[in-house]
Design a protein around this motif. Sequence first.
Motif: not given
Length: 550
Positions: A282-295
């Motif tokens: 969950i943590g890894a997927a969240a990091m990929m997801g919100f980083t992708a959206t942020a940039f």
Amino acid sequence: MTDTTTAIGAAIPAQRTAVLDDAHLGDIKGALGTISLDDNAPRQGLSAKLKTLLAIIGPGLIVMVGDNDAGAFSTYGQAGQNYGTQLLWTLLMLVPVLYVNQEMVLRLGAVTGVGHARLILERFGRFWGAFSVIDLFLLNALTLVTEFIGVTLAAGYLGLPKVASVVLAAAIIVASAFTGSFQRFERVAVTLCVGSLLLVPIYFLVHPKTSQMAHDFVVPTMPGGSGELAAVMLVIVSIVGTTVAPWQLFFQQSYVIDKRITPRFMKYEKIDLWIGIAIVIIGAAAMMGFTATAFAGTDGFGQFSDAAAVAKGIEDKAGHLAGVLFAIALLDASIIGAFAVSLSTAYAIGDVFGIKHSLHRGVKGAKGFYAIYAGLVVVAAAITLLSTDYTQGLMTQFVQVLAGVLLPSATVFLLLLCNDKAVLGPWVNGPKTNAFTSAVVGVLVMLSLILTAAVVWPDISSEAILWIMAGCGVAGVLVAGYFFTFGRRGTKEDPIDRTGRENWRMPPLETLEKPVMSTARKVGMGALRAYLLIAMIMVIIKIVQTAMGH
């Protein structure tokens, strides 16, 4: 009731001689509860089972959450910033790998009472065992430095002084282990595990597109065109290395032993492991997801530099609070990662050299163990303070890729140990576990093969990569089918007699007959080591090329 108690009592002498440190015998004193050594009552009712689970929780949770460390923040951040959510599928692929690998070391720890490094040396000899142990020491030392790099990045974003932050973090890491109480240490570690949940509110603050994430989580894609696949494969191998790191095998086996968990509580420890896996994915997927959206749609997309820049991108997208939460989560992850990696190394050295090694002992009772632990932390902190930002970035990526490349070797030793009947008796692997783990080794070698091909032929196409993956996949299915068929010849389901295994523990190491290494096995292991050495050289070449190009 009387028969059960008698059986357990009869097993105690073997249990006492199987372990290497007598501090590993006694009550289970977990962060959330205690189980007395003479508590042999069956667990009946939900309340009794829940209390037992709470007392057992710790090894699986800590090893998994510790895996989402500073290197993981960098790796998942790079995947999200450079490729969006297109590499989310790698996390789903790694879930069964995580469980099977860690379940095997869980069994080894609970049944043998002997750490992973010592078992390898005793069962394979110094020549072969040295490879695995040296790999661990080298990789752990480098990984520990990356944890302190994470501390400096988090401190820099939060406006805290670099030197003071590193020194304070090192002091916390050392002091938490020096209490002479396993229970107090685990309470600190579990509290830090709860801190990792800060990634969840960041996800909702940034608000990635759920439908896109769900699609990319289950549908594999290979981003990048011709000439870019080497860099993509570097990230994929990094994801594998940071999600399923070799140090986890050594840490969980020794930590299970130090917590005094026996085969009787195996099912509770498996639940603990699944809780940890759920949190890490969950943590890894969240990091990929919100980083992708942020940039997404910004000049920073495809231009990853470090985790501090990710925090700034998150701030620009969702506000200062989101950036601060990310930096705090990074700091928390760096400290718990340093806990786990330092302990992994200290446990292994204690095992190999016969040094008393237990968190149940005070400093006076295990001076060498605590000296190794503190020395590793101090040296890593000093190296971090003396290094430059440029070398820190290279080291962080190099460590994660190196972990991914070395994982097949560590997994092969693990698989061989779990098929050693003298070591595990009725707890040895069944045919399904052997088939799956053999396929995993094949996939890991495939990934390093693709990485090597992408370095040698920089213009290799995505179609060629997919053909290589398909070919290796077919070979893996054939190998798995062979093992499954071969393993089922004894009976319809499982050729191993597993009756009475709840009370079976490994006899003393010195009483076990040494296994004989066949010529075919020696050749196979030698070839694997030679190939992985070539792959490591290719990793170094590609990282240098990437750094120079950047």
